[in-house]
Design a protein around this motif. Structure first.
Motif, PDB file in Angstrom:
ATOM      1  N   LEU A 124       3.751   7.571  31.918  1.00  0.00           N
ATOM      2  CA  LEU A 124       3.711   8.716  32.831  1.00  0.00           C
ATOM      3  C   LEU A 124       2.366   8.763  33.562  1.00  0.00           C
ATOM      4  N   ALA A 125       1.282   8.471  32.862  1.00  0.00           N
ATOM      5  CA  ALA A 125      -0.048   8.465  33.475  1.00  0.00           C
ATOM      6  C   ALA A 125      -0.163   7.360  34.527  1.00  0.00           C
ATOM      7  N   GLU A 126       0.422   6.198  34.247  1.00  0.00           N
ATOM      8  CA  GLU A 126       0.430   5.111  35.239  1.00  0.00           C
ATOM      9  C   GLU A 126       1.150   5.563  36.504  1.00  0.00           C
ATOM     10  N   ARG A 127       2.287   6.223  36.318  1.00  0.00           N
ATOM     11  CA  ARG A 127       3.045   6.698  37.477  1.00  0.00           C
ATOM     12  C   ARG A 127       2.264   7.786  38.220  1.00  0.00           C
ATOM     13  N   LEU A 128       1.600   8.644  37.468  1.00  0.00           N
ATOM     14  CA  LEU A 128       0.773   9.680  38.092  1.00  0.00           C
ATOM     15  C   LEU A 128      -0.289   9.046  38.977  1.00  0.00           C
TER      16      LEU A 128
ATOM     17  N   SER B 178       4.226  17.657  38.250  1.00  0.00           N
ATOM     18  CA  SER B 178       5.341  17.501  37.308  1.00  0.00           C
ATOM     19  C   SER B 178       5.031  16.444  36.259  1.00  0.00           C
ATOM     20  N   LEU B 179       4.397  15.361  36.671  1.00  0.00           N
ATOM     21  CA  LEU B 179       4.025  14.310  35.717  1.00  0.00           C
ATOM     22  C   LEU B 179       2.980  14.821  34.724  1.00  0.00           C
ATOM     23  N   GLU B 180       2.007  15.589  35.211  1.00  0.00           N
ATOM     24  CA  GLU B 180       1.004  16.168  34.310  1.00  0.00           C
ATOM     25  C   GLU B 180       1.664  17.076  33.275  1.00  0.00           C
ATOM     26  N   ALA B 181       2.612  17.882  33.718  1.00  0.00           N
ATOM     27  CA  ALA B 181       3.322  18.785  32.801  1.00  0.00           C
ATOM     28  C   ALA B 181       4.141  17.984  31.791  1.00  0.00           C
ATOM     29  N   ALA B 182       4.756  16.893  32.244  1.00  0.00           N
ATOM     30  CA  ALA B 182       5.541  16.053  31.336  1.00  0.00           C
ATOM     31  C   ALA B 182       4.653  15.402  30.285  1.00  0.00           C
ATOM     32  N   ILE B 183       3.482  14.936  30.697  1.00  0.00           N
ATOM     33  CA  ILE B 183       2.535  14.343  29.741  1.00  0.00           C
ATOM     34  C   ILE B 183       2.158  15.379  28.691  1.00  0.00           C
TER      35      ILE B 183
ATOM     36  N   GLN C 254      14.145  19.170  33.308  1.00  0.00           N
ATOM     37  CA  GLN C 254      13.367  18.534  34.374  1.00  0.00           C
ATOM     38  C   GLN C 254      12.435  17.481  33.784  1.00  0.00           C
ATOM     39  N   THR C 255      11.824  17.801  32.653  1.00  0.00           N
ATOM     40  CA  THR C 255      10.921  16.861  31.998  1.00  0.00           C
ATOM     41  C   THR C 255      11.697  15.654  31.493  1.00  0.00           C
ATOM     42  N   LEU C 256      12.836  15.887  30.862  1.00  0.00           N
ATOM     43  CA  LEU C 256      13.666  14.779  30.370  1.00  0.00           C
ATOM     44  C   LEU C 256      14.040  13.827  31.503  1.00  0.00           C
ATOM     45  N   LYS C 257      14.456  14.398  32.625  1.00  0.00           N
ATOM     46  CA  LYS C 257      14.851  13.576  33.773  1.00  0.00           C
ATOM     47  C   LYS C 257      13.670  12.734  34.272  1.00  0.00           C
ATOM     48  N   LEU C 258      12.522  13.363  34.408  1.00  0.00           N
ATOM     49  CA  LEU C 258      11.332  12.666  34.888  1.00  0.00           C
ATOM     50  C   LEU C 258      10.909  11.562  33.926  1.00  0.00           C
ATOM     51  N   VAL C 259      10.939  11.849  32.641  1.00  0.00           N
ATOM     52  CA  VAL C 259      10.576  10.836  31.645  1.00  0.00           C
ATOM     53  C   VAL C 259      11.561   9.687  31.688  1.00  0.00           C
ATOM     54  N   ARG C 260      12.843   9.987  31.714  1.00  0.00           N
ATOM     55  CA  ARG C 260      13.856   8.915  31.755  1.00  0.00           C
ATOM     56  C   ARG C 260      13.655   8.007  32.956  1.00  0.00           C
ATOM     57  N   GLU C 261      13.493   8.588  34.140  1.00  0.00           N
ATOM     58  CA  GLU C 261      13.367   7.750  35.333  1.00  0.00           C
ATOM     59  C   GLU C 261      12.057   6.956  35.318  1.00  0.00           C
ATOM     60  N   THR C 262      11.048   7.443  34.621  1.00  0.00           N
ATOM     61  CA  THR C 262       9.775   6.734  34.528  1.00  0.00           C
ATOM     62  C   THR C 262       9.850   5.577  33.543  1.00  0.00           C
ATOM     63  N   ILE C 263      10.517   5.777  32.406  1.00  0.00           N
ATOM     64  CA  ILE C 263      10.475   4.754  31.362  1.00  0.00           C
ATOM     65  C   ILE C 263      11.614   3.739  31.437  1.00  0.00           C
ATOM     66  N   MET C 264      12.689   4.029  32.142  1.00  0.00           N
ATOM     67  CA  MET C 264      13.841   3.121  32.127  1.00  0.00           C
ATOM     68  C   MET C 264      13.509   1.677  32.507  1.00  0.00           C
ATOM     69  N   PRO C 265      12.603   1.415  33.450  1.00  0.00           N
ATOM     70  CA  PRO C 265      12.303   0.007  33.750  1.00  0.00           C
ATOM     71  C   PRO C 265      11.468  -0.689  32.678  1.00  0.00           C
ATOM     72  N   LYS C 266      10.986   0.037  31.696  1.00  0.00           N
ATOM     73  CA  LYS C 266      10.084  -0.535  30.694  1.00  0.00           C
ATOM     74  C   LYS C 266      10.867  -1.177  29.553  1.00  0.00           C
ATOM     75  N   PRO C 267      10.276  -2.204  28.911  1.00  0.00           N
ATOM     76  CA  PRO C 267      10.948  -2.837  27.775  1.00  0.00           C
ATOM     77  C   PRO C 267      11.054  -1.857  26.602  1.00  0.00           C
ATOM     78  N   GLY C 268      12.221  -1.841  25.978  1.00  0.00           N
ATOM     79  CA  GLY C 268      12.447  -0.967  24.840  1.00  0.00           C
ATOM     80  C   GLY C 268      12.755   0.468  25.217  1.00  0.00           C
TER      81      GLY C 268
ATOM     82  N   LEU D 191      -0.633  11.241  43.405  1.00  0.00           N
ATOM     83  CA  LEU D 191      -1.858  11.773  44.009  1.00  0.00           C
ATOM     84  C   LEU D 191      -1.827  11.589  45.516  1.00  0.00           C
ATOM     85  N   ASP D 192      -2.420  12.542  46.217  1.00  0.00           N
ATOM     86  CA  ASP D 192      -2.492  12.407  47.673  1.00  0.00           C
ATOM     87  C   ASP D 192      -3.742  11.613  48.065  1.00  0.00           C
TER      88      ASP D 192
END
Length: 80
Positions: free
Chosen positions: A43-47, A64-69, A4-18, A52-53
């Motif tokens: 991940l923090a930027e996405r959080l 989930s983002l907090e746990a991934a961080i 779950q963490t791998l998936k979340l990280v991948r989808e968060t970073i894929m648009p980033k350079p490198g 947040l509500d």
């Protein structure tokens, strides 16, 4: 790293350079301390933007983002 963490990280970073290099390192568990810090920043930027509500409480995504961080950054905390 949890799937779950791998998936979340991948989808968060894929648009980033490198990101392609980091995904390879993530898959091989060979991330450098700098790469881990960069991923945590993204991940923090996405959080902040999506996790947040209206009362600034973390949503399910935010939790989930907090746990991934925490998971991504843990090796940086254990360095001498």
């Amino acid at each position: 790293m949890k799937m779950q963490t791998l998936k979340l990280v991948r989808e968060t970073i894929m648009p980033k350079p490198g990101a392609d290099v980091m995904v390879d390192s993530l898959n091989n568990n060979t991330l450098t301390a700098l790469q881990r810090s960069m991923i945590c920043s993204w991940l923090a930027e996405r959080l902040a933007s999506e996790g947040l509500d209206a009362n600034y409480e973390p949503t399910a995504l935010g939790i989930s983002l907090e746990a991934a961080i925490d998971e991504v950054n843990r090796p940086n905390l254990n360095r001498p």
